[in-house]
Scaffold this motif. Structure first.
Motif, PDB file in Angstrom:
ATOM      1  N   TYR A 593       0.832  -1.204   0.000  1.00 18.36           N
ATOM      2  CA  TYR A 593       0.000   0.000   0.000  1.00 18.36           C
ATOM      3  C   TYR A 593       0.871   1.259   0.000  1.00 18.36           C
ATOM      4  O   TYR A 593       0.524   2.264  -0.640  1.00 18.36           O
ATOM      5  CB  TYR A 593      -0.917   0.031   1.223  1.00 18.36           C
ATOM      6  N   GLN A 594       1.982   1.214   0.739  1.00 19.06           N
ATOM      7  CA  GLN A 594       2.866   2.375   0.803  1.00 19.06           C
ATOM      8  C   GLN A 594       3.462   2.677  -0.568  1.00 19.06           C
ATOM      9  O   GLN A 594       3.567   3.844  -0.969  1.00 19.06           O
ATOM     10  CB  GLN A 594       3.973   2.141   1.824  1.00 19.06           C
ATOM     11  N   MET A 595       3.842   1.634  -1.305  1.00 21.72           N
ATOM     12  CA  MET A 595       4.378   1.827  -2.646  1.00 21.72           C
ATOM     13  C   MET A 595       3.330   2.452  -3.560  1.00 21.72           C
ATOM     14  O   MET A 595       3.627   3.354  -4.356  1.00 21.72           O
ATOM     15  CB  MET A 595       4.838   0.484  -3.205  1.00 21.72           C
ATOM     16  N   VAL A 596       2.095   1.993  -3.443  1.00 23.59           N
ATOM     17  CA  VAL A 596       1.005   2.560  -4.252  1.00 23.59           C
ATOM     18  C   VAL A 596       0.821   4.038  -3.923  1.00 23.59           C
ATOM     19  O   VAL A 596       0.691   4.880  -4.821  1.00 23.59           O
ATOM     20  CB  VAL A 596      -0.302   1.782  -4.011  1.00 23.59           C
ATOM     21  N   ASN A 597       0.838   4.374  -2.640  1.00 18.73           N
ATOM     22  CA  ASN A 597       0.652   5.772  -2.227  1.00 18.73           C
ATOM     23  C   ASN A 597       1.758   6.664  -2.772  1.00 18.73           C
ATOM     24  O   ASN A 597       1.505   7.790  -3.240  1.00 18.73           O
ATOM     25  CB  ASN A 597       0.610   5.871  -0.707  1.00 18.73           C
ATOM     26  N   LYS A 598       3.000   6.195  -2.698  1.00 22.43           N
ATOM     27  CA  LYS A 598       4.118   6.995  -3.213  1.00 22.43           C
ATOM     28  C   LYS A 598       3.966   7.249  -4.706  1.00 22.43           C
ATOM     29  O   LYS A 598       4.214   8.362  -5.193  1.00 22.43           O
ATOM     30  CB  LYS A 598       5.436   6.285  -2.926  1.00 22.43           C
ATOM     31  N   LYS A 599       3.559   6.229  -5.452  1.00 22.23           N
ATOM     32  CA  LYS A 599       3.407   6.389  -6.901  1.00 22.23           C
ATOM     33  C   LYS A 599       2.241   7.302  -7.243  1.00 22.23           C
ATOM     34  O   LYS A 599       2.292   8.050  -8.223  1.00 22.23           O
ATOM     35  CB  LYS A 599       3.237   5.019  -7.562  1.00 22.23           C
ATOM     36  N   VAL A 600       1.186   7.252  -6.447  1.00 26.81           N
ATOM     37  CA  VAL A 600       0.057   8.158  -6.681  1.00 26.81           C
ATOM     38  C   VAL A 600       0.481   9.603  -6.434  1.00 26.81           C
ATOM     39  O   VAL A 600       0.152  10.507  -7.215  1.00 26.81           O
ATOM     40  CB  VAL A 600      -1.134   7.776  -5.785  1.00 26.81           C
ATOM     41  N   LEU A 601       1.220   9.838  -5.356  1.00 27.24           N
ATOM     42  CA  LEU A 601       1.709  11.191  -5.074  1.00 27.24           C
ATOM     43  C   LEU A 601       2.583  11.714  -6.204  1.00 27.24           C
ATOM     44  O   LEU A 601       2.557  12.914  -6.531  1.00 27.24           O
ATOM     45  CB  LEU A 601       2.511  11.194  -3.771  1.00 27.24           C
ATOM     46  N   ALA A 602       3.380  10.846  -6.813  1.00 24.83           N
ATOM     47  CA  ALA A 602       4.299  11.278  -7.860  1.00 24.83           C
ATOM     48  C   ALA A 602       3.615  11.474  -9.200  1.00 24.83           C
ATOM     49  O   ALA A 602       4.101  12.241 -10.032  1.00 24.83           O
ATOM     50  CB  ALA A 602       5.431  10.259  -8.008  1.00 24.83           C
ATOM     51  N   ASN A 603       2.469  10.806  -9.442  1.00 23.86           N
ATOM     52  CA  ASN A 603       1.881  10.815 -10.777  1.00 23.86           C
ATOM     53  C   ASN A 603       0.460  11.347 -10.839  1.00 23.86           C
ATOM     54  O   ASN A 603      -0.136  11.355 -11.916  1.00 23.86           O
ATOM     55  CB  ASN A 603       1.882   9.383 -11.350  1.00 23.86           C
ATOM     56  N   ALA A 604      -0.097  11.772  -9.726  1.00 27.66           N
ATOM     57  CA  ALA A 604      -1.500  12.177  -9.698  1.00 27.66           C
ATOM     58  C   ALA A 604      -1.741  13.418 -10.556  1.00 27.66           C
ATOM     59  O   ALA A 604      -0.926  14.341 -10.566  1.00 27.66           O
ATOM     60  CB  ALA A 604      -1.936  12.448  -8.263  1.00 27.66           C
ATOM     61  N   PRO A 605      -2.874  13.472 -11.264  1.00 29.18           N
ATOM     62  CA  PRO A 605      -3.206  14.648 -12.085  1.00 29.18           C
ATOM     63  C   PRO A 605      -3.957  15.715 -11.304  1.00 29.18           C
ATOM     64  O   PRO A 605      -4.475  16.660 -11.897  1.00 29.18           O
ATOM     65  CB  PRO A 605      -4.092  14.052 -13.179  1.00 29.18           C
ATOM     66  N   CYS A 606      -4.072  15.542  -9.995  1.00 27.52           N
ATOM     67  CA  CYS A 606      -4.796  16.515  -9.180  1.00 27.52           C
ATOM     68  C   CYS A 606      -4.227  16.450  -7.760  1.00 27.52           C
ATOM     69  O   CYS A 606      -3.235  15.774  -7.517  1.00 27.52           O
ATOM     70  CB  CYS A 606      -6.299  16.204  -9.176  1.00 27.52           C
ATOM     71  N   SER A 607      -4.837  17.149  -6.846  1.00 21.45           N
ATOM     72  CA  SER A 607      -4.378  17.129  -5.463  1.00 21.45           C
ATOM     73  C   SER A 607      -4.655  15.773  -4.833  1.00 21.45           C
ATOM     74  O   SER A 607      -5.584  15.059  -5.218  1.00 21.45           O
ATOM     75  CB  SER A 607      -5.071  18.227  -4.663  1.00 21.45           C
ATOM     76  N   VAL A 608      -3.835  15.430  -3.831  1.00 26.19           N
ATOM     77  CA  VAL A 608      -3.923  14.118  -3.181  1.00 26.19           C
ATOM     78  C   VAL A 608      -3.949  14.314  -1.678  1.00 26.19           C
ATOM     79  O   VAL A 608      -3.250  15.184  -1.136  1.00 26.19           O
ATOM     80  CB  VAL A 608      -2.732  13.223  -3.575  1.00 26.19           C
ATOM     81  N   GLY A 609      -4.756  13.502  -1.006  1.00 29.23           N
ATOM     82  CA  GLY A 609      -4.778  13.492   0.450  1.00 29.23           C
ATOM     83  C   GLY A 609      -4.600  12.075   0.969  1.00 29.23           C
ATOM     84  O   GLY A 609      -5.307  11.161   0.536  1.00 29.23           O
ATOM     85  N   ILE A 610      -3.628  11.873   1.859  1.00 29.29           N
ATOM     86  CA  ILE A 610      -3.423  10.572   2.497  1.00 29.29           C
ATOM     87  C   ILE A 610      -4.092  10.612   3.861  1.00 29.29           C
ATOM     88  O   ILE A 610      -3.779  11.475   4.689  1.00 29.29           O
ATOM     89  CB  ILE A 610      -1.932  10.247   2.638  1.00 29.29           C
ATOM     90  N   LEU A 611      -5.009   9.684   4.095  1.00 29.33           N
ATOM     91  CA  LEU A 611      -5.813   9.685   5.320  1.00 29.33           C
ATOM     92  C   LEU A 611      -5.261   8.666   6.307  1.00 29.33           C
ATOM     93  O   LEU A 611      -5.240   7.465   6.027  1.00 29.33           O
ATOM     94  CB  LEU A 611      -7.267   9.361   4.990  1.00 29.33           C
ATOM     95  N   ILE A 612      -4.776   9.158   7.446  1.00 30.82           N
ATOM     96  CA  ILE A 612      -4.396   8.285   8.562  1.00 30.82           C
ATOM     97  C   ILE A 612      -5.636   8.108   9.419  1.00 30.82           C
ATOM     98  O   ILE A 612      -6.087   9.045  10.088  1.00 30.82           O
ATOM     99  CB  ILE A 612      -3.229   8.877   9.376  1.00 30.82           C
ATOM    100  N   ASP A 613      -6.200   6.906   9.372  1.00 26.07           N
ATOM    101  CA  ASP A 613      -7.509   6.646   9.969  1.00 26.07           C
ATOM    102  C   ASP A 613      -7.359   6.178  11.413  1.00 26.07           C
ATOM    103  O   ASP A 613      -6.875   5.074  11.669  1.00 26.07           O
ATOM    104  CB  ASP A 613      -8.240   5.590   9.139  1.00 26.07           C
ATOM    105  N   ARG A 614      -7.776   7.042  12.350  1.00 20.67           N
ATOM    106  CA  ARG A 614      -7.854   6.636  13.749  1.00 20.67           C
ATOM    107  C   ARG A 614      -9.295   6.767  14.255  1.00 20.67           C
ATOM    108  O   ARG A 614      -9.533   6.845  15.449  1.00 20.67           O
ATOM    109  CB  ARG A 614      -6.927   7.512  14.603  1.00 20.67           C
ATOM    110  N   GLY A 615     -10.213   6.759  13.321  1.00 22.66           N
ATOM    111  CA  GLY A 615     -11.615   6.876  13.687  1.00 22.66           C
ATOM    112  C   GLY A 615     -12.019   8.317  13.828  1.00 22.66           C
ATOM    113  O   GLY A 615     -11.677   8.964  14.827  1.00 22.66           O
ATOM    114  N   LEU A 616     -12.723   8.849  12.833  1.00 27.76           N
ATOM    115  CA  LEU A 616     -13.118  10.250  12.865  1.00 27.76           C
ATOM    116  C   LEU A 616     -14.324  10.407  13.773  1.00 27.76           C
ATOM    117  O   LEU A 616     -15.437  10.011  13.425  1.00 27.76           O
ATOM    118  CB  LEU A 616     -13.430  10.747  11.457  1.00 27.76           C
TER     119      LEU A 616
END
Length: 887
Positions: A593-616
């Motif tokens: 999952y971490q590898m996927v997130n890094k690649k999305v950050l590097a190649n995304a065509p728009c803004s990106v948000g990484i959600l650290i889920d501790r229960g909203l």
């Protein structure tokens, strides 16, 4: 020319004696030779076929050749064309007495593989196929069929019971078919499965395959009964009756089995055994009535409903059948191939002429129909070459023709070689003439900051498992969807591709209640879809579009970025690769999952948000009135922080949301940890890009002569210009930050739900203390990623960073040291492809000559540079399909 010696394992009128008791050996210690017994010999033959095939797959992998090429070539190497020329090799490892066992097992593997092909093939897709795909399929089949008929007429030799019409039908059918399974693998390798041309190619190949099966049934009926047309008619009618029986009897029976299976559970072993037995019975019936046994297995697979039965059968059979038994069939085809029979130069000329004209026929027929439907010439030619893919269906046609003595050894060998060559050239040719780059669809609303307050806001949320769904839904509700600015949500369930031919993107319609899940993955998708659909129903200003992307982790980011580009979303939300444990710590669920997130950050065509889920808010409440969130924004400065502030600003309009903006300002006692760039915050990618551009300009535009500018005097001037560029960028960022904060304070001054705080800090320790002072009173932190920025405020925070993709502050908040009830959203703003860097270099170009002479810039030039308000682009942009090198 002397009569050529017959291969040692070729049968004609030879009588072979079998010893029914010689199945297993008593052992070498009692003087038995294992190769004299059928079972040890078959095991050795199967091992040789699999090993040879895998070695060829490895060798041909750099050439990106499909596996069918390696499997057929493996048989050719083991056959009379290469190793089989040795009498010792042929008589020892492939003697005549072993042919029956090998061919029986090969046809059994073929039987079940065609059954699986039928199970995977969606027959309803043909009805959904548009006129374009249907027309392309037919036009790409008719012209090669005509070409094959002409050549079959010249190659035909009257001998035995083989008639000219039957010979022409088999020969032309082998030339004109397209291998659907092989084409799917090629398109997956080229990453064209979900493209427009890929969809057209697959749809056309599906229609082509169905036509080929119908023609093959007719060809077999005619080949076996050349003297009695009435018998051929009975064969055809019996085959039609078998198809009708499967549709109206077998399919309802299997549907009844599915209904008796509890929701979410796999079908029972008893039903699986019944279905597998039905495959053999179907093969027996169609073989008995005069068509090939694989025809019955294929039809039986087609009538299996799409659902849990098909998925279970594929999971249980695919690896064994495709990996072990099917290579035997391809090896048998290679063993029957004797290239020595193509000995005359004229025959080789015919071979290459057949290949050329058959390819040309496919390409021309497909191109003409593509032009009618207003496709480009390049797309039409590419589609034509893709339709030239050969494989299983053609080899079945050739083997049936060889067994029925319609094709002689020479014609069979010629067509096998033609199939290998025609399939082998598809990948290199398509790669050369068609760049698999996505079309660029420009759209402006790529960031939260650029989105209009009175327009639809599009968000792509990515989900690995249902655990993240409640927090994501609460986050979306806090984003304040209204009639004035509704939110369009694309809920993408990410599933790892395992053991399938090609990746796919599934668009879900509203599921009917009572329809059961296919397996655990489908059950998770159903859970996710139901949760979002319930949210959509309760919130009137939200539209949800559920999708599932099935792809390997190595290319999963492409599905995410491509979907974001196609749907023109402004924000991608992806879950953090760690999940909270019972004791409040963070544990990595899947490192991929971490590898996927890094690649999305590097190649995304728009803004990106990484959600650290501790229960909203620790709640799954969906009603808007019950939402109550306290959100904190940490503002240090820079594009990412500005994007985070804009998102929180949108949330602040929600009546149940309170926002605290904490701005951290550098104090007078702050010390730059690097002591290099006067405390300047600038991204590494910008620094390197500017340095390289300047280096090339001061080199006369020649990057190859970089060492020439490493002279001390020039280095001094170059460093000075780098410092000027960095200062210009710093001033611009400060101005943008101040303008935004001023605008924010003016518009929210009367809003009691927003609190704005400024704190002066001097180092990383002060920063941590400031954050801790507000952590207990908030349940969500929104921070900018700020990757590559150096500041006294984050000094020492990156030394022990575990997750650099979150940035210094995001990594700090994601650690177990902070409150276990606070979720975090780390935002990266999309900047895009802008020519600022080139503009900066052009501006400096006028100073190049004076600098090379050892002179510095004038005061006017210095001031002009310092007034620049355009920074160099940051990060990577993967969507530049048509850009050229501006250097």
């Amino acid at each position: 020319m002397a009569e050529m010696q017959r291969p040692y394992n070729e049968t004609n009128s030879t009588i072979v004696c079998y010893a029914p008791t010689m199945i297993t050996t008593n052992g070498i210690w009692q003087g038995d030779n294992p190769l004299d017994y059928s079972l040890p010999l078959f095991i050795l033959q199967l091992t040789m076929v699999v090993v040879t095939t895998r070695v060829l797959v490895f060798l041909l992998k750099p050439l990106r050749q499909p596996r069918v090429i390696s499997e057929v070539l493996g048989g050719v190497i083991l056959g009379p064309s290469v190793l089989g020329r040795s009498a010792t090799f042929a008589q020892t490892l492939f003697p005549l007495r072993s042919v029956m066992v090998v061919e029986t097992l090969a046809n059994m593997g073929l039987l079940y593989f065609l059954f699986l092909v039928g199970v995977e093939m969606d027959i309803t897709a043909i009805r959904r196929t548009g006129k374009k795909s249907l027309a392309i399929a037919l036009s790409g089949m008719v012209l090669p069929f005509v070409v094959g008929s002409v050549f079959a007429f010249f190659l035909y030799k009257s001998q035995g019971s083989m008639t000219l019409g039957t010979y022409i039908l088999f020969f032309s059918l082998a030339v004109s078919v397209t291998a659907f399974p092989v084409l799917a693998r090629i398109l997956a390798e080229l990453k064209l499965v979900n493209s427009e041309i890929g969809k057209i190619a697959l749809s056309s190949a599906l229609v082509n395959d169905m036509c080929a099966w119908i023609l093959l049934a007719f060809a077999i009926a005619l080949s076996e009964n050349d003297s009695s047309s009435l018998a051929s008619l009975w064969v055809i009618l019996s085959s039609i009756l078998f198809v009708v029986f499967c549709i109206f009897v077998v399919r309802p029976a299997i549907s009844w089995m599915i209904q008796r299976t509890p929701d979410g559970e796999t079908i029972s072993e008893f039903y699986i055994c019944l279905i597998l037995t039905g495959v053999m019975i179907s093969g027996f019936i169609t073989d008995a009535i005069g068509t090939h046994s694989v025809f019955g297995a294929f039809v039986f697979g087609l009538v299996i409903p799409n659902g849990p039965v098909g998925v279970t059968l594929i999971e249980k059979l695919e690896d064994f059948v495709s990996g072990l038994l099917l290579p035997l069939f391809f090896a048998i085809s290679g063993l029957k191939t004797d290239i020595r029979t193509i000995r005359h130069p004229s025959t080789w000329g015919y071979l290459f002429l057949v290949i050329f004209l058959a390819c040309a026929g496919k390409v021309i027929g497909t191109l003409l129909m593509s032009l009618i439907y207003r496709m480009t010439v390049r797309e039409g030619v590419t589609l034509g070459f893709l339709m030239n893919t050969k494989g299983l269906v053609e080899l079945i046609v050739l083997n049936v023709g060889r067994d029925q003595e319609v094709l002689d050894v020479q014609s069979f060998s010629l067509m096998v070689v033609a199939a290998i060559i025609m399939t082998a050239i598809v990948m290199p040719v398509v790669t050369t003439i068609y760049t698999p780059a996505r079309r660029f669809f420009p759209y402006k609303r790529r960031t939260i900051q650029s989105s209009k307050p009175d327009a639809e806001f599009r968000i792509l949320v990515c989900i690995h498992n249902p655990r993240n769904v409640p927090t994501i839904i609460n986050l979306l509700e806090a984003s304040h969807p209204t009639k004035r600015s509704p939110i369009c949500i694309y809920a993408l369930h990410l599933v790892e591709l395992t053991g399938r031919a090609s990746a796919m993107l599934i668009v879900h319609n509203t599921r009917k209640s009572g329809r059961q899940a296919l397996n655990r993955t489908q059950a998770q998708s159903d859970h996710i879809i139901n949760a979002f659909e319930n949210y959509e129903q309760r919130s009137g200003c939200v539209s949800v579009n559920p999708l599932t992307a099935i792809s390997p982790y190595s290319s999963m980011h492409e599905d995410i970025c491509n979907l974001a580009e196609d749907k023109r979303v402004g924000l991608i939300i992806i879950p953090f690769h760690k999940q909270q444990t019972v004791d409040g710590g963070m544990e990595a669920k899947n490192p991929a999952y971490q590898m996927v997130n890094k690649k999305v950050l590097a190649n995304a065509p728009c803004s990106v948000g990484i959600l650290i889920d501790r229960g909203l808010n620790g709640s799954t409440r969906l009603a808007a009135k019950s939402v109550s969130h306290h959100i904190a924004v940490l503002f240090f400065g820079g594009p990412d922080d500005r994007e985070a502030l804009f998102y929180a600003w949108r949330m602040s309009e929600h009546p149940g949301v309170r926002v605290t903006v904490l701005r951290l300002i550098i104090g007078e006692d702050a010390i730059d940890p690097a002591e290099l760039n006067s405390g300047t915050r600038i991204r590494k990618s910008e620094h390197i890009g500017i340095s390289y551009k300047l280096l090339r300009f001061f080199n006369g535009g020649d990057a190859a002569s970089e060492p020439a500018v490493m002279h001390a005097s020039r280095s001094t001037n170059l460093n000075r210009y780098e410092t000027l560029a960095i200062k210009a960028n710093q001033e611009r960022e400060k101005k943008l930050d101040e303008d935004l904060l001023k605008k924010f304070q003016i518009h929210t001054s009367n809003n009691e739900s927003i609190m704005y705080i400024e704190k002066v800090v001097n180092n990383g320790e002060d920063t941590v203390a400031a954050i801790r002072s507000i952590e207990s009173s908030h349940d969500l932190f929104i921070v900018g990623r700020g990757q590559g920025m150096t500041s006294p405020l984050t000094a020492g925070l990156t030394d022990w960073s575990e997750c650099p993709e979150l940035g210094a502050i995001g990594d700090l908040l994601a650690s177990s040291d902070f409150a276990s009830t606070v979720s975090v959203l780390v935002v990266q703003q999309f900047v895009g492809t802008e020519p600022q860097e080139d503009d900066l270099v052009v501006e400096l170009g006028s100073m190049r000559r004076s600098t090379l002479d050892g002179e510095g810039p004038s005061d006017e030039q210095y001031q002009q540079m310092n007034r620049r308000q355009t920074p160099p682009p940051r990060g990577q942009n993967a969507f530049r399909p048509y850009t050229t090198d501006t250097n």
